[in-house]
Design an enzyme around this catalytic site. Structure first.
Site, PDB file in Angstrom:
ATOM      1  N   ASP A  40      30.217  62.847  46.354  1.00  0.00           N
ATOM      2  CA  ASP A  40      29.027  63.198  45.594  1.00  0.00           C
ATOM      3  C   ASP A  40      29.327  63.258  44.095  1.00  0.00           C
ATOM      4  O   ASP A  40      30.323  63.853  43.671  1.00  0.00           O
ATOM      5  CB  ASP A  40      28.515  64.566  46.076  1.00  0.00           C
ATOM      6  CG  ASP A  40      27.120  64.874  45.592  1.00  0.00           C
ATOM      7  OD1 ASP A  40      26.906  64.913  44.372  1.00  0.00           O
ATOM      8  OD2 ASP A  40      26.240  65.086  46.446  1.00  0.00           O
ATOM      9  N   SER A  62      23.464  61.990  43.652  1.00  0.00           N
ATOM     10  CA  SER A  62      23.061  62.664  44.891  1.00  0.00           C
ATOM     11  C   SER A  62      21.559  62.465  45.130  1.00  0.00           C
ATOM     12  O   SER A  62      21.071  61.343  45.127  1.00  0.00           O
ATOM     13  CB  SER A  62      23.447  64.146  44.821  1.00  0.00           C
ATOM     14  OG  SER A  62      23.368  64.754  46.081  1.00  0.00           O
TER      15      SER A  62
END
Length: 388
Positions: free
Chosen positions: A188, A40
Site C-alpha cells: 500500500d 490505496s
C-alpha cells in the site's frame, strides 16, 4: 495543469460527495482536471475517474456528464467498501497471525469487472498512482506519461499494488517481469505517504520539462519554470491523532518484546513473502509505518502549499474519527456509508455558509484561498481552461 489528489483510507467516501457538489455548482469542474493522483482507495477513485473521462472523450460525445461519472465513482467506491465486511474466515485468518485478513479476491473481482484488461497507457487523463516497493524498500509510482511512461501495467495491477496494506491484504506481485517495477512485491502506498500531492507535483514538473526538451531528472530549474502552471486540489481525511499513535507505539513495543522473548534468538521474518499476518508486522517496525501514514500526509500538504502558494493549492480535510471508521467498516459497511454521507452533507453546508459569509465582506477583506468554494470559484474555475 489541474490535479485532483485523493488520500488513501476512508476519505473518498466523504470527499467524492463534496466533489460532486462542486461539480453541480460549477459544471465542468472535474472535466478541467488533467491529472488524478492517489494511493490505496485514492488510487481506486483516481483510476475510475480517469478511465470514465477517457472513455467519454474517445466516444466523441459529452455523455455521460461529469455528475453521472462522479455518481458512478461513488457507487464503485461504496461497492469496494462493502468488500471489507468481516466474515468468519477473515477472523480466522487474522487470529492465526500468519495470513492477511483478506485474500484480496473480492477486491480483484470488482476491479476486473470495472476495468477489464485495460492498461494505464490507454487512459487519456494522466494518473499518478503511488505504491511502496518492499523488494527495494522505496516508493513506487505508476503513470502513463513521459518521461518513464508505463506501457505495460494494467489498471487492475496498479490498483492492487497500491492497496496491498499489510495484515489486511496480501502483498501484491504482478506476475510478470515487464515494466519498470518488474515482478517486485508491492505494498500500500500509504507506507510511503498517504497523500500524493507532492508526488503528482513532482511528476507534473518532470512532464513539463520533458515536453520542453529538458532532462527531467537533471533539470534543476523545473520548479522555477513550471510551478506557476500547476494547481492542485488535495482531498483527504488523514487523521491528526498523536495520542492514538502513541498508544499504538506503546502496544507495539510491549507486544514486540513479548513475541521476541519466545525465541532465544529473535527471528524477524523478512518482508519478502506474499502472506503477512499481524504477528510478522509486530516483529517489524509498526511504529514507523504509522508515523508515515500520520506525518507524511501533513508534510505533503505543507510542502505543496509552500511551493504552489494558497492560490494554486488547496487542502480539503473533513474531520473523521479513524477508530470509529475502522470499527464500522469491519462491522457494518452500509452504516458507515450512511455515516459518511452525513459527514459530507455537513462539510458542504459549512463550506457554503462560510462562502456566503465571505461574499458579504468588502472585496478587499475576502480571502478566497481560505474556503473550498471560494477557492474553486476564483482559482480553479476562474483561471483559463486547459489547452487542447
Amino acid at each position: 495543469m489541474r490535479v485532483i489528489s485523493f488520500d488513501g483510507g476512508p476519505s473518498a467516501l466523504i470527499t467524492l460527495r463534496v466533489l460532486r457538489e462542486l461539480e453541480a455548482r460549477y459544471p465542468g469542474f472535474v472535466d478541467r482536471a488533467q491529472m488524478f493522483s492517489g494511493t490505496s482507495t485514492g488510487a481506486f477513485v483516481s483510476l475510475y475517474l480517469a478511465h470514465a473521462l477517457s472513455a467519454r472523450h474517445r466516444e466523441g460525445n459529452k455523455q455521460p456528464g461529469c455528475l453521472d461519472i462522479i455518481d458512478g465513482c461513488i457507487a464503485f467506491n461504496e461497492r469496494m467498501t462493502r468488500q471489507f465486511k468481516v466474515k468468519a474466515i477473515n477472523i480466522a485468518r487474522l487470529i492465526s497471525g500468519l495470513y492477511p485478513m483478506y485474500d484480496g479476491e473480492a477486491i480483484r473481482e470488482v476491479l476486473e469487472e470495472t476495468f477489464g484488461d485495460a492498461k494505464l497507457c490507454e487512459l487519456e487523463r494522466m494518473v499518478v498512482i503511488e505504491a511502496f516497493d518492499s523488494t527495494v524498500w522505496r516508493k513506487a509510482t505508476y503513470h502513463q506519461f513521459p518521461p518513464h511512461a508505463d506501457y505495460v501495467t494494467t489498471i487492475v495491477d496498479a490498483a492492487l499494488a497500491s492497496s496491498a496494506f499489510p495484515v489486511l491484504m496480501p502483498i501484491y506481485r504482478s506476475g510478470n517481469n515487464l515494466g519498470g517495477h518488474k515482478n517486485d512485491l508491492m505494498m500500500d502506498g500509504a507506507l510511503s505517504n498517504n497523500s500524493t500531492a507532492m508526488t503528482a507535483l513532482s511528476d507534473a514538473l518532470g512532464y513539463f520539462a520533458y515536453q520542453d526538451g529538458h532532462d527531467a531528472e537533471a533539470d534543476g530549474l523545473s520548479e522555477a519554470r513550471y510551478l506557476s502552471r500547476i494547481s492542485i486540489l488535495s482531498l483527504g481525511c488523514t487523521p491528526q491523532s498523536p495520542k492514538w499513535f502513541e498508544r499504538c507505539a506503546e502496544m507495539n513495543s510491549s507486544l514486540g518484546t513479548f513475541l521476541e522473548s519466545l525465541w532465544k534468538k529473535p527471528h524477524r521474518r523478512p518482508m519478502r513473502e506474499m502472506n503477512y499476518g499481524w504477528i510478522w508486522l509486530l516483529l517489524h517496525n509498526f511504529r514507523a509505518a504509522m508515523a508515515y501514514i500520520e506525518g507524511g500526509a501533513q508534510s505533503d500538504a505543507r510542502y505543496a502549499s509552500e511551493l504552489l502558494g494558497p492560490t494554486r493549492f488547496f487542502r480539503f480535510r473533513p474531520p473523521l474519527n479513524s477508530i470509529d471508521f475502522v470499527m464500522n467498516l469491519l462491522g457494518d459497511p452500509d452504516a458507515l456509508i450512511e455515516q459518511t454521507r452525513d459527514v459530507a452533507r455537513v462539510c458542504w453546508k459549512e463550506s457554503l455558509e462560510a462562502y456566503h459569509l465571505q461574499q458579504r465582506m468588502p472585496p478587499e477583506q475576502r480571502q478566497p484561498w481560505s474556503n473550498l468554494i471560494s477557492w474553486a470559484e476564483s482559482y480553479w474555475m476562474g483561471a483559463p481552461p486547459p489547452m487542447g
